[in-house]
Design a protein around this motif. Structure first.
Motif, mmCIF file in Angstrom:
data_model
loop_
_atom_site.group_PDB
_atom_site.id
_atom_site.type_symbol
_atom_site.label_atom_id
_atom_site.label_comp_id
_atom_site.label_asym_id
_atom_site.label_seq_id
_atom_site.Cartn_x
_atom_site.Cartn_y
_atom_site.Cartn_z
ATOM 1 N N UNK A 180 -9.868 12.277 3.733
ATOM 2 C CA UNK A 180 -9.833 13.074 4.940
ATOM 3 C C UNK A 180 -10.939 12.666 5.900
ATOM 4 N N UNK A 181 -12.174 12.497 5.368
ATOM 5 C CA UNK A 181 -13.284 12.102 6.214
ATOM 6 C C UNK A 181 -13.071 10.706 6.761
ATOM 7 N N UNK A 209 -11.891 7.212 11.296
ATOM 8 C CA UNK A 209 -10.931 6.235 11.808
ATOM 9 C C UNK A 209 -10.382 6.659 13.151
ATOM 10 N N UNK A 210 -10.049 7.942 13.292
ATOM 11 C CA UNK A 210 -9.591 8.465 14.581
ATOM 12 C C UNK A 210 -10.668 8.301 15.636
ATOM 13 N N UNK A 211 -11.926 8.523 15.229
ATOM 14 C CA UNK A 211 -13.033 8.374 16.176
ATOM 15 C C UNK A 211 -13.133 6.935 16.672
ATOM 16 N N UNK A 212 -12.990 5.970 15.756
ATOM 17 C CA UNK A 212 -13.057 4.563 16.160
ATOM 18 C C UNK A 212 -11.900 4.189 17.068
ATOM 19 N N UNK A 258 -6.310 -1.458 19.163
ATOM 20 C CA UNK A 258 -6.245 -2.868 18.761
ATOM 21 C C UNK A 258 -7.553 -3.339 18.138
ATOM 22 N N UNK A 259 -8.697 -2.979 18.756
ATOM 23 C CA UNK A 259 -9.996 -3.373 18.212
ATOM 24 C C UNK A 259 -10.265 -2.627 16.906
ATOM 25 N N UNK A 260 -9.871 -1.355 16.847
ATOM 26 C CA UNK A 260 -10.071 -0.578 15.626
ATOM 27 C C UNK A 260 -9.279 -1.177 14.467
ATOM 28 N N UNK A 261 -8.055 -1.658 14.736
ATOM 29 C CA UNK A 261 -7.252 -2.297 13.690
ATOM 30 C C UNK A 261 -7.892 -3.599 13.229
ATOM 31 N N UNK A 305 -17.633 5.171 8.433
ATOM 32 C CA UNK A 305 -16.351 4.768 7.846
ATOM 33 C C UNK A 305 -16.516 3.579 6.910
ATOM 34 N N UNK A 306 -17.421 2.658 7.279
ATOM 35 C CA UNK A 306 -17.624 1.446 6.471
ATOM 36 C C UNK A 306 -19.118 1.303 6.163
#
Length: 721
Positions: free
Chosen positions: A125-126, A131-134, A141-144, A191-192
């Motif tokens: 969930x977090x 991920x939504x924030x990015x 496209x950049x987030x992917x 996230x990472x």
């Protein structure tokens, strides 16, 4: 209310006095925890089990008012209302027109939620939230591309990006606004945690953190992820623990790694542990260093401003557990110290109890993440919400009780022709009307123990700290592990060996033993041992002694003057409610001869003082009685201050009589007797296995704070319960 009778029964050495002369009856309570259900009533008059997010308690209403008064609150609310399609919880803006506003808003929100996200960094969930924030910050496209880069980098597969494989980097873009860059750095790290963001001018690039690769040579990727996420959380009250490790050389390498790269921020320590197979190993715990580092430079005003503490308020339900034991269990689960918890009062052990608690430096999300783990310990936390301050002892209106009295019968000396139900109903109605003597109950002192809490409190007041420790470790009858350990300490005074024998759940005993092992068994060591307790726990022993004196004073007062107001009595002012009054002497009035002639005060307004350094005593026979009682215990010159233990006892006033409110009852025939409502849903299997015999009585009533249901039942039944 003119009747007054006495009984051979005693309340901790003091003969009981009754308000009325009804016959009463026999019965048993607390056959199981589910027969005695206690629910705290907050200052708003609500049962805490029913309180939700809209709670009007001071501890959380201030938070709501502050949030609503914030200048940007309505602006944010309006923007979010325009985007019902946003399911992630983040505001959605047009990137070209509202970029500056969006980056500022995301950065503020992300910082507010930093510690909460860190507590659950591995949860799906977090991960989805960041991920939504990015997506919002970088574009889809950049987030992917970042997602793919991270996946390949962590798996150490060839990455089609700039540089060599070991130095592979991904350009995220150019961001002129500082708030934009801060929000991106935060979101990527959360996230990472294994990636490192680098800013060059306004460009942000990302690459695999070489420290992460180095750590993965020592521990698993899961542990490496956890450590980096913990470090980025900056939640100073939390801690991170590696998996148990029996290899001393390997543990040393992990210690060196953390110290080499993060030594200024955190410290590490190994703790021994024994697994299920009996093999000994150790776990490495990482925690943030204290910020109180001395500096020679002159500090400005901003440096001196402390960061606002985080408070979370919740309802705690426990079964067959002391309040202090429950606090110790919660502290262990959440990685904080027991003194970070505050509560309005101590609840019964053999009961199902619900009460409000506030914990400092623990976020709502972090507490939510631990709910299942906490429930496995026999506790339940719910009604989680934000607060702005801790709870104070006594910050409650009272308690509601649902009680089953089982095996009802008449007293042996009672008229054999009398009806049992008539006896029961008569007793309840009389106490409902006239009330009961407001004694402190036996649980205040430690029911059935060889050394009771008031004896330890007296030793502390006399500053006999070594004796107090020995009293604390006086064993009971029996050969269970706790008494074995206590007996070993009394015989040997070997704190280290006793600590190895003392079960883990005996938190207070282990705190004392650790301090004695470190500082010795002399006065200095015993002082440190008592100081290892939270303030509320230390002063509990003193209050226990003062409660014993109060009980004895009440019995003397009733024998000397009966249930009538006399000259020199202290009475509560009309505008003061509750059973326990503070040490403010303006809240009480000394009855004069003119007052008696006017007949303006009733026995329900009479109060007696708890000993302390800021109270006045009645100006009648009770004044000399208090002086003699304190002198008898060696406290004639006591100032009711213990500087060595940082304790100050100002004293207070307590009403002579108490009254049950909303009292309802029901006669239950034989095996049809149900169990009292458990309320919080925790299992109490012992009650389900018991076979019912005899008639029972169901009672439900509320009492003001500091009043005891067991004392009310004694008045009703005219016997010890």
């Amino acid at each position: 209310m003119e009747e007054l009778s006495h009984s051979d029964n005693s309340m901790h050495g003091s003969p009981l006095c009754w308000v009325s002369e009804h016959s009463g009856f026999c019965g048993s309570i607390k056959n199981s925890a589910s027969d005695f259900v206690v629910t705290e009533i907050n200052m708003c008059g609500q049962l805490v089990s029913d309180v939700g997010i809209e709670c009007c308690q001071d501890t959380c209403s201030i938070e709501c008012r502050q949030e609503k008064s914030h200048p940007s609150h309505n602006k944010r609310l309006k923007k979010q209302e325009k985007t019902p399609e946003n399911l992630s919880g983040w505001p959605v803006f047009d990137k070209s027109e509202d970029a500056k506003v969006m980056y500022s808003e995301v950065n503020q929100t992300a910082v507010c939620n930093l510690s909460e996200s860190a507590a659950n960094c591995c949860s799906m969930q977090v991960s989805k939230t960041w991920g939504d924030t990015l997506d919002l910050l970088l574009g889809s496209s950049v987030a992917e591309a970042l997602e793919k880069f991270a996946f390949l980098s962590k798996d150490r597969r060839p990455v089609k990006a700039e540089g060599t494989e070991d130095e592979a980097m991904l350009l995220l873009g150019t961001f002129r606004e500082k708030s934009q860059r801060a929000a991106i750095h935060l979101a990527v790290r959360q996230k990472f945690p294994f990636l490192k963001t680098v800013t060059n001018s306004a460009e942000i690039r990302v690459r695999l953190d070489p420290r992460y690769l180095e750590l993965c040579q020592l521990v698993s990727e899961k542990e490496a992820d956890g450590l980096f996420c913990f470090l980025d959380s900056k939640e100073r009250s939390s801690k991170f623990t590696f998996q148990p490790d029996g290899n001393k050389a390997h543990r040393k390498a992990v210690h060196h790694f953390v110290s080499k790269y993060f030594g200024k921020l955190v410290e590490t320590k190994s703790f021994s542990e024994q697994n299920g197979s009996g093999h000994h190993g150790a776990v490495i715990t990482v925690r943030f260093r204290d910020r109180n580092v001395k500096s020679s430079r002159k500090r400005n005003t901003n440096d001196c401003q402390a960061e606002p503490a985080i408070y979370t308020v919740f309802t705690l339900c426990k079964v067959n557990l002391e309040t202090l034991e429950a606090v110790a269990c919660l502290a262990s689960e959440l990685g904080v110290v027991p003194s970070d918890f505050s509560y309005a009062g101590i609840k019964d052990k053999k009961a199902v109890t619900s009460q409000t608690m506030v914990v400092k430096n623990v976020t709502i999300n972090r507490l939510k993440a631990k709910q299942l783990s906490i429930q496995s310990k026999g506790l339940k936390v719910y009604n989680l919400r934000a607060a702005t301050q801790h709870l104070r002892v006594g910050q409650l209106k009272g308690n509601h009780f649902s009680i089953i009295v089982r095996n009802i019968s008449k007293h042996q000396e009672d008229d054999p022709e009398a009806s049992l139900t008539d006896r029961v109903f008569e007793a309840i109605e009389i106490v409902k009307e006239k009330g009961f003597v407001n004694y402190y109950g036996p649980q205040r002192f430690g029911l059935g123990q060889n050394v009771q809490a008031d004896q330890i409190g007296l030793a502390l007041l006399k500053e006999m700290l070594v004796k107090a420790v020995h009293l604390f470790f006086t064993p009971e009858e029996g050969n269970d592990p706790v008494n074995k350990a206590k007996r070993h300490f009394i015989q040997t005074e070997d704190a280290k060996a006793t600590l190895a024998l003392m079960p883990e759940y005996k938190t207070r005993e282990r705190l004392v033993l650790r301090a004695l092992n470190r500082f010795g068994n002399n006065r200095e060591g015993c002082t440190r041992a008592w100081l290892s307790f939270p303030h509320s726990m230390r002063i509990l022993y003193i209050h226990s002694y003062c409660s014993k004196v109060w009980n004895e004073a009440v019995s003397f007062r009733l024998k000397a003057y009966g249930l009538k107001v006399v000259e020199g009595d202290l009475v509560a002012c009309d505008n003061v409610d509750g059973e326990l009054l503070s040490q403010n002497n303006q809240q009480v009035h000394t009855v004069t001869a003119e007052d008696l002639e006017s007949n303006i005060y009733s026995i329900n307004q009479v109060v007696l003082p708890m000993p302390g350094n800021n109270i006045q005593y009645p100006r009648n026979k009770l004044h000399s009685w208090y002086q003699e009682a304190l002198a008898r215990d060696g406290l004639k010159a006591c100032k009711f201050r213990i500087p060595a233990l940082q304790l100050n006892i100002p004293g207070c006033y307590r009403r002579l009589l108490a009254q049950p409110q909303q009292l309802v009852y029901q006669w239950l025939e034989g095996k049809e007797a149900p169990f009292a409502k458990e309320g919080c849903g925790l299992a109490t299997d012992e009650s389900k296995q018991r076979q019912e015999t005899g008639d029972s009585l169901s009672l439900s009533f509320s009492l003001n704070s500091s009043c005891y249901a067991t004392v009310c039942l004694r008045e009703i039944m005219k016997c010890n319960v």
